[in-house]
Design a protein around this motif. Structure first.
Motif, PDB file in Angstrom:
ATOM      1  N   VAL A   1       0.844  -1.192   0.000  1.00  0.00           N
ATOM      2  CA  VAL A   1       0.000   0.000   0.000  1.00  0.00           C
ATOM      3  C   VAL A   1       0.881   1.244   0.000  1.00  0.00           C
ATOM      4  O   VAL A   1       0.636   2.191  -0.752  1.00  0.00           O
ATOM      5  N   SER A   2       1.913   1.251   0.815  1.00  0.00           N
ATOM      6  CA  SER A   2       2.825   2.397   0.869  1.00  0.00           C
ATOM      7  C   SER A   2       3.475   2.631  -0.488  1.00  0.00           C
ATOM      8  O   SER A   2       3.579   3.769  -0.949  1.00  0.00           O
ATOM      9  N   TYR A   3       3.908   1.558  -1.122  1.00  0.00           N
ATOM     10  CA  TYR A   3       4.558   1.674  -2.424  1.00  0.00           C
ATOM     11  C   TYR A   3       3.577   2.213  -3.469  1.00  0.00           C
ATOM     12  O   TYR A   3       3.901   3.124  -4.233  1.00  0.00           O
ATOM     13  N   ARG A   4       2.362   1.650  -3.501  1.00  0.00           N
ATOM     14  CA  ARG A   4       1.365   2.102  -4.480  1.00  0.00           C
ATOM     15  C   ARG A   4       0.973   3.557  -4.245  1.00  0.00           C
ATOM     16  O   ARG A   4       0.811   4.324  -5.195  1.00  0.00           O
ATOM     17  N   ASN A   5       0.819   3.954  -2.979  1.00  0.00           N
ATOM     18  CA  ASN A   5       0.477   5.343  -2.678  1.00  0.00           C
ATOM     19  C   ASN A   5       1.599   6.285  -3.119  1.00  0.00           C
ATOM     20  O   ASN A   5       1.347   7.365  -3.642  1.00  0.00           O
ATOM     21  N   GLY A   6       2.845   5.878  -2.910  1.00  0.00           N
ATOM     22  CA  GLY A   6       3.983   6.681  -3.340  1.00  0.00           C
ATOM     23  C   GLY A   6       4.013   6.849  -4.847  1.00  0.00           C
ATOM     24  O   GLY A   6       4.238   7.944  -5.372  1.00  0.00           O
TER      25      GLY A   6
ATOM     26  N   PHE B   1      -3.592  10.088   1.974  1.00  0.00           N
ATOM     27  CA  PHE B   1      -4.400   8.967   1.501  1.00  0.00           C
ATOM     28  C   PHE B   1      -5.314   8.443   2.598  1.00  0.00           C
ATOM     29  O   PHE B   1      -4.973   8.488   3.786  1.00  0.00           O
ATOM     30  N   ASP B   2      -6.460   7.937   2.164  1.00  0.00           N
ATOM     31  CA  ASP B   2      -7.374   7.203   3.024  1.00  0.00           C
ATOM     32  C   ASP B   2      -7.377   5.788   2.456  1.00  0.00           C
ATOM     33  O   ASP B   2      -8.072   5.521   1.478  1.00  0.00           O
ATOM     34  N   GLY B   3      -6.542   4.933   3.012  1.00  0.00           N
ATOM     35  CA  GLY B   3      -6.325   3.613   2.420  1.00  0.00           C
ATOM     36  C   GLY B   3      -5.514   3.774   1.154  1.00  0.00           C
ATOM     37  O   GLY B   3      -4.404   4.280   1.187  1.00  0.00           O
ATOM     38  N   GLU B   4      -6.087   3.371   0.013  1.00  0.00           N
ATOM     39  CA  GLU B   4      -5.406   3.539  -1.275  1.00  0.00           C
ATOM     40  C   GLU B   4      -5.996   4.675  -2.092  1.00  0.00           C
ATOM     41  O   GLU B   4      -5.609   4.888  -3.237  1.00  0.00           O
ATOM     42  N   SER B   5      -6.927   5.425  -1.501  1.00  0.00           N
ATOM     43  CA  SER B   5      -7.585   6.523  -2.206  1.00  0.00           C
ATOM     44  C   SER B   5      -6.980   7.863  -1.781  1.00  0.00           C
ATOM     45  O   SER B   5      -6.911   8.167  -0.592  1.00  0.00           O
TER      46      SER B   5
ATOM     47  N   GLN C   1      13.516  12.883  -7.144  1.00  0.00           N
ATOM     48  CA  GLN C   1      14.667  12.565  -6.308  1.00  0.00           C
ATOM     49  C   GLN C   1      14.346  11.456  -5.299  1.00  0.00           C
ATOM     50  O   GLN C   1      15.112  10.537  -5.127  1.00  0.00           O
ATOM     51  N   ARG C   2      13.194  11.597  -4.590  1.00  0.00           N
ATOM     52  CA  ARG C   2      12.830  10.577  -3.611  1.00  0.00           C
ATOM     53  C   ARG C   2      11.368  10.699  -3.213  1.00  0.00           C
ATOM     54  O   ARG C   2      10.745  11.735  -3.414  1.00  0.00           O
ATOM     55  N   ARG C   3      10.866   9.597  -2.643  1.00  0.00           N
ATOM     56  CA  ARG C   3       9.514   9.568  -2.077  1.00  0.00           C
ATOM     57  C   ARG C   3       9.649   9.230  -0.605  1.00  0.00           C
ATOM     58  O   ARG C   3      10.290   8.244  -0.250  1.00  0.00           O
ATOM     59  N   ALA C   4       9.043  10.044   0.243  1.00  0.00           N
ATOM     60  CA  ALA C   4       9.021   9.773   1.676  1.00  0.00           C
ATOM     61  C   ALA C   4       7.599   9.376   2.039  1.00  0.00           C
ATOM     62  O   ALA C   4       6.652  10.135   1.802  1.00  0.00           O
ATOM     63  N   VAL C   5       7.442   8.176   2.587  1.00  0.00           N
ATOM     64  CA  VAL C   5       6.125   7.640   2.894  1.00  0.00           C
ATOM     65  C   VAL C   5       6.017   7.415   4.392  1.00  0.00           C
ATOM     66  O   VAL C   5       6.894   6.803   5.001  1.00  0.00           O
ATOM     67  N   SER C   6       4.920   7.911   4.989  1.00  0.00           N
ATOM     68  CA  SER C   6       4.718   7.718   6.425  1.00  0.00           C
ATOM     69  C   SER C   6       4.210   6.306   6.698  1.00  0.00           C
ATOM     70  O   SER C   6       3.946   5.526   5.780  1.00  0.00           O
ATOM     71  N   HIS C   7       4.031   6.005   7.947  1.00  0.00           N
ATOM     72  CA  HIS C   7       3.542   4.696   8.384  1.00  0.00           C
ATOM     73  C   HIS C   7       2.222   4.366   7.691  1.00  0.00           C
ATOM     74  O   HIS C   7       1.318   5.188   7.648  1.00  0.00           O
ATOM     75  N   ASN C   8       2.128   3.210   7.120  1.00  0.00           N
ATOM     76  CA  ASN C   8       0.947   2.721   6.403  1.00  0.00           C
ATOM     77  C   ASN C   8       0.610   3.538   5.155  1.00  0.00           C
ATOM     78  O   ASN C   8      -0.491   3.430   4.629  1.00  0.00           O
TER      79      ASN C   8
END
Length: 122
Positions: free
Chosen positions: A22-27, A92-96, A48-55
């Motif tokens: 989910v984190s990867y897809r959201n990024g 995001f709210d889940g994958e949305s 340059q980069r993607r920073a993704v928070s928890h979940n």
């Protein structure tokens, strides 16, 4: 007993992998939205980069684009362009995707609503 412990460990690992997915897809979705909304008349943008928070709830995508360099005095080297930062934030709210906004450059950041505009809405 060993079978139960093994199943618990495998299920835990599988759940962990799903959360990473989910984190990867959201990024990737946030990065795609950044590229989609970036003006085509501007210099090319480089992610340059993607920073993704928890979940994967909050994602910040950082990039750069080239701008003309300001002339420097007393230097031997002349640089024609320098990288300038660009960044977006997605929530995001889940994958949305529920929110998308530009953080930089300043020309892409939405202007705050003025007091007159807020009065007209009422």
């Amino acid at each position: 007993m060993k079978t139960t412990i093994t199943r618990v460990i495998l299920l835990s690992a599988l759940c962990g992998l799903c959360a990473c997915g989910v984190s990867y897809r959201n990024g990737k979705q946030c990065e795609a939205k950044m590229l989609e909304t970036y003006p085509t008349q501007e210099p090319a943008i480089t992610i340059q980069r993607r920073a993704v928070s928890h979940n994967g709830i909050r994602v910040v995508v950082e990039a750069t684009y080239q701008v003309p360099a300001k002339p420097q005095l007393n230097t031997l080297l002349t640089v024609k362009t320098v990288p300038a930062p660009a960044a977006v934030e997605c929530v995001f709210d889940g994958e949305s995707m529920s929110s998308f906004k530009w953080i930089s450059p300043v020309k892409m950041v939405p202007k705050p609503a003025t007091a007159d505009a807020q009065d007209q809405r009422r």
